[in-house]
Write an enzyme that holds these catalytic residues in place. Structure first.
Site, short mmCIF file in Angstrom:
data_model
loop_
_atom_site.label_atom_id
_atom_site.label_comp_id
_atom_site.label_asym_id
_atom_site.label_seq_id
_atom_site.Cartn_x
_atom_site.Cartn_y
_atom_site.Cartn_z
N GLY A 164 7.28 -5.19 12.51
CA GLY A 164 7.79 -4.37 11.24
C GLY A 164 8.39 -5.49 10.24
N ALA A 165 7.89 -6.68 10.46
CA ALA A 165 8.37 -7.71 9.32
C ALA A 165 8.16 -7.61 7.92
CB ALA A 165 7.76 -9.17 9.87
N GLU A 166 7.25 -6.57 7.56
CA GLU A 166 6.85 -6.35 6.26
C GLU A 166 7.77 -5.40 6.13
OE1 GLU A 166 3.82 -8.84 7.28
OE2 GLU A 166 4.35 -7.07 8.37
N ASP A 289 2.62 -15.42 5.18
CA ASP A 289 2.35 -14.41 6.38
C ASP A 289 1.67 -15.21 7.35
OD1 ASP A 289 2.43 -12.08 7.97
OD2 ASP A 289 0.65 -11.28 6.63
N ASN A 377 -6.39 -14.34 14.62
CA ASN A 377 -5.14 -13.50 14.56
C ASN A 377 -4.80 -13.02 15.98
OD1 ASN A 377 -3.59 -10.85 13.73
ND2 ASN A 377 -4.24 -11.55 11.95
N HIS A 619 -3.87 4.75 3.39
CA HIS A 619 -4.75 5.56 2.75
C HIS A 619 -5.40 4.57 1.71
CE1 HIS A 619 -3.80 9.59 4.27
NE2 HIS A 619 -2.43 9.29 4.18
N MET A 655 0.62 11.59 10.48
CA MET A 655 1.17 11.41 9.03
C MET A 655 2.56 11.68 9.02
SD MET A 655 0.85 11.26 5.87
CE MET A 655 2.07 11.46 4.40
#
Length: 706
Positions: A164-166, A289, A377, A619, A655
């Site tokens: 959740g760093a973003e 990042d 990564n 999306h 969703m």
């Protein structure tokens, strides 16, 4: 000690305590691998990404899949022993940046540990799958936390971090008692606002001096430990890889500068107390990042005539680090890819030599190498002690990065990265649509010529860990084509690809010895084990993870159903069944003619901004996207649009509801924007259909007419 495991059994995610993804089994060899075929497969009943490597002990294979489900199977036959389907709060999907993935389980003393997307850590009975205990890993802050990584056992505690760093998370890792689930200690990776009182431990009191006192404490700081937790029994230390900061650029996060400990660092913790033993910051003041969360490898190398216990690490920032596990001293740091954020690592200080003229996008748009997907990564590397080589997926790619002026207001449980980026493979096509001043600035950058030359590539490489030199390389199909790696004592390298092939290479030469068309994209690392004298090789298959909505046209998941599966192979095995092909693409359905037909340009612009702020991360609205292409909504979907978006009608499908953030007029604006897109793409596709051209490759000229 580094050899414990990865013999007959595969008891740890990385095979042995070193996490080498190397097996000492030798039954499958370069001479007989041509007869490798499917032994059995197991359906996972999901179309989301599969990143875990299974664990196998005494003939039982255990693994995790979407959002933290777990399953135990007979390792020789694939027969299900038990299945764990936890009740998961799918609202957590709203703060999961990169699909509902899970990177595996930990097994210790009859317990299976798995973390779910909504941040709950479970201990299950190895034999029955029954819940022994569960622990909520949230810290009470109410921030946008999710869990996607594998737990790690360190003596009598089990550790898990978060994602959740973003979003708005202040990163941390927590240790729980393996028997009871009681929290033993928690280590925050970034300090809190110093005006809120003392930090949680002395190391954070030191760390806060590397942050601006006026930092964006409201955003949380980032630094999530979403992967790369590794216990080293030889030195009784837990190494954690710390993620990026939030917001991305230090100029917004910590305006006066500073290293911003412990972002983008490897931190060695005492498993008993959670106190810091040593740390090494790979990217001080990270603005790009460049997380340090890639898997680590523990081994021993001869360096300067001495057998030295080392940690090998290839993070996003483009270097391969060799670090002394005893004290965190940097021994080697060699570039794996072209990069321009630094000119190298100072061998004396261990710090990168920064090049702000190339990489500081606070002064204007910059093309940064490597890009945010990273030179490497989460895809595990494999170290083979026989060849002395390090095998893994390496990506040569950059991205354009831009920053909005001023400070954006804090968005609760929302994306707070506050930077725009475009990957270099997409940049030539996208650039004409950007403002003219951005176009001019980009074309004036020295890296623009590299973008135009199309030098981006992804490769499986065999690398000398002490020099960073590539001994051999095998091409992947594109920047989204990367996977984890397994090597064996018989001289083999196993790796899947996004095209759907499971490939076997010669470890010395890189020659391709066997390629099995599975029809399923493979990104996870394989593993191998032996039952009743038979060697098996297993791998999880299913496209997803970072960039998951953007299914590449060369990927198996573009042509076929993205059915998640466990694939297990043996010598003399059979054919691998492929998922069904997807039906031919049809023109987008007609949108209701009277719905938002008179929407104003301001409403549509508002909806577009909301869509890209909140929706586009899942999306992508591209052909064959795993998540629904909202340019192709059916009439009944239009009828229940607000029920889905605001009321959570499809929350169990992944969703989430947005009713706490968006008002009805916001939902209508998003809907109006999407209807305009649906009408536009339908017009394009009807024209293509009339001309007998493929619908999934409209030309830029044709699109510009609509």
């Amino acid at each position: 000690m580094m050899q414990v495991g990865a013999g007959r059994d595969w008891p740890l995610a990385g095979g042995d305590v070193g996490g080498t993804y190397f097996s000492r089994l030798e039954d499958i060899t370069p001479e007989n691998v041509s007869s490798l075929g499917l032994a059995w497969d197991y359906p996972l009943y999901t179309n989301r990404g599969q990143e875990a490597t299974p664990v196998e002990i005494d003939g039982v294979l255990v693994t995790s899949s979407t959002a933290g489900r777990a399953v135990a199977l007979d390792a020789a036959t694939g027969e299900e022993i038990w299945r764990f389907d936890p009740e998961i709060d799918m609202q957590a999907n709203r703060v999961a940046c990169c699909d509902m993935v899970n990177r595996g389980v930990a097994v210790d003393d009859g317990r299976v540990f798995v973390a779910t997307l909504d941040g709950v850590l479970y201990a299950l009975d190895f034999k029955s799958g029954e819940i022994l205990w569960q622990a909520d890993t949230h810290d009470g802050s109410g921030r946008g936390l999710s869990s996607t990584g594998a737990p790690e056992v360190a003596g009598d505690v089990v550790l898990i971090g978060n994602s959740g760093a973003e979003y708005d998370v202040r990163g941390f890792v927590t240790a729980y008692d393996v028997e009871t689930g009681a929290a033993r200690w928690r280590f925050y990776t970034v300090p809190h606002d110093p005006e809120a009182g003392p930090q949680e431990n002395p190391e954070l009191e030191e760390a806060v001096t590397t942050w601006d006192p006026e930092s964006r404490w409201d955003v949380g700081g980032g630094g999530t430990v979403w992967d790369a937790i590794h216990y080293d029994p030889e030195f009784d230390a837990v190494y954690i890889g710390v993620g990026n900061g939030g917001p991305y650029h230090r100029a917004k996060r910590s305006p006066s500068g500073g290293d911003n400990l412990y972002l983008s660092s490897i931190v060695a913790l005492d498993p008993e107390t959670g106190r810091v033993k040593w740390h090494y910051q790979e990217t001080p003041g990270d603005s790009w990042d460049f997380t340090a969360t890639g898997p680590m490898t523990l081994t021993t190398l001869e360096i300067d005539g001495e057998e030295t216990p080392v940690l090998l690490h290839a993070p996003k920032n483009g270097f391969l680090y060799v670090i002394d596990r005893r004290n965190g001293k940097l021994l080697r740091a060699n570039a794996l890819v072209f990069q321009n954020w630094t000119s190298g690592i100072n061998a004396e200080t261990g710090r990168p030599v920064m090049t702000p003229e190339n990489a500081d996008y606070s002064t204007g748009p910059k093309i940064i190498y490597p890009g945010t997907p990273g030179a490497s990564n989460w895809h595990p590397f494999s170290y083979n002690p026989q060849t002395g080589l390090y095998y893994g997926a390496v990506l040569e790619m950059g991205n354009l990065m831009m920053m909005t002026p001023g400070q954006k207001p804090y968005k609760e449980k929302g994306i707070n990265s506050d930077a725009s980026l475009i990957f270099t493979p997409d940049l030539p096509a996208v650039l004409p649509g950007l403002p003219s001043f951005v176009q001019e600035a980009v074309k004036a950058l020295p890296e623009w010529s590299r973008v135009e030359e199309g030098l981006d590539k992804s490769e499986l490489r065999a690398i000398d860990p002490l020099t960073g030199e590539t001994v051999w390389a095998a091409p992947y199909a594109g920047w989204q084509d990367r996977s984890g790696v397994l090597t064996t004592a018989s001289g083999l390298v196993f790796a899947g690809d996004v095209r759907g092939f499971f490939n076997v290479y010669d470890a010395e030469s890189g020659d391709l010895l066997k390629s099995i068309d599975t029809g399923a994209s493979i990104i996870a690392a394989p593993m191998t084990y032996e039952v009743d004298g038979v060697q098996y090789v297993a791998v999880m298959a299913g496209w997803g993870g970072g960039g998951w909505p953007y299914v590449p046209r060369y990927g198996a998941a573009y042509e076929r159903r993205n059915d998640g599966r466990i694939l297990v192979f043996k010598l003399g095995g059979g054919e691998t069944p492929k998922p069904d092909k997807l039906p031919p693409l049809e023109p987008a359905p007609a949108a209701p003619e009277d719905l938002f037909a008179d929407a104003s340009p301001e409403t549509i612009a508002h909806g577009r901004a909301l869509f890209f702020d909140n929706c586009a991360i899942c999306h992508s609205n591209q052909h064959r996207s795993i998540s629904p292409d909202l340019r192709r909504m059916q009439p009944y979907t239009h009828e229940i649009f607000n029920d889905i978006l605001l009321e959570g009608l499809l929350v169990q499908n992944g969703m989430p509801s947005w009713g706490d953030l968006l008002m009805e007029e916001d939902a209508d604006a998003i809907h109006a924007y999407l209807i305009g897109e649906q009408r536009r793409i339908r017009a394009v596709e009807l024209e293509l259909q009339k001309e007998g051209l493929p619908l999934d490759q409209p030309s830029a000229a044709l699109l510009s007419n609509y």
